[in-house]
Design a protein around this motif. Sequence first.
Motif: not given
Length: 289
Positions: A25, A27, A29, A42, A45, A88, A90, A100, A102, A112
């Motif tokens: 994943r 993510q 931010v 994305t 992924e 997740p 914020r 991030r 993963r 990160d």
Amino acid sequence: MPELPEVEALTAYLSERLTGRVIARVQPVAISALKTYDPPVTALEGRTVGPVVRHGKFLDVAAGDLHLVVHLARAGWLRWKESLPAEPPRPGGRNPLALRVRLDGPDGDGFDLTEAGTRKGLAVYVVRDPAEVPGVARLGPDPLDPGFTPERFAELLHGEKRRIKGVLRDQGVLAGVGNAYSDEVLHAARMSPYKLASSLSEEETAHLYEALGSTLRDAVERSRGLAAGELKAEKKLGLRVHGRTGQPCPVCGDTVREVSLADSSFQYCPTCQTGGRLLADRRLSRLLK
């Protein structure tokens, strides 16, 4: 700001932990850090990580036919986590987290990308070819490339009417050298930051070439094998003049001086580099006697 030695160490560090792993994943931010949108982050992924390489100060993580290219800028950093939080991230507030990543697996490990402060420069790209990133496309030769010869270095300096400090920092001339290591290289070469690049003699050019290579290679060796979280401290400990205004020069004992510019500053030793003279900066109108 991470420069060539730190990014080289990060490249090796990530290669050991990422190569052959699957990205579970991604993510985002801080949307401001994303400099591309097609393909989206994305899209990484489900892809298996291939080689991790460096282009100047850029990190390049290959994942299938895509590349995650990162420039950490002034205050960005990469933080490896053996176990990422399940919830997740914020956005908003004082959260320094920008992105991030993963990895697939039971441990939930990954990394990160963070950025401290209010001046945001961290840049994240997802591209099919690293050359699509403007900063990568304009890079000059890498000083640690085996093909970077003294003759090639002399060609780059020929006709340059700028001060040598600015030339060394120009990523279109040399890839990976920033404010800190240009200070260190010039100190090792016993050369004034204000000396015009085009005025260097054959002997001075050869001496500067040697100082450039040895300074960067030594820094890379000091950083080799260190965890990502240890690299900043190691860089600071290894510097002889940069960031050491007011302290004694480790070579001659004179006081390290500073020149303040509009958005940065640099340091030098008057005895080692300028024949004892203090250099003028934006706060002064001429060379001090």
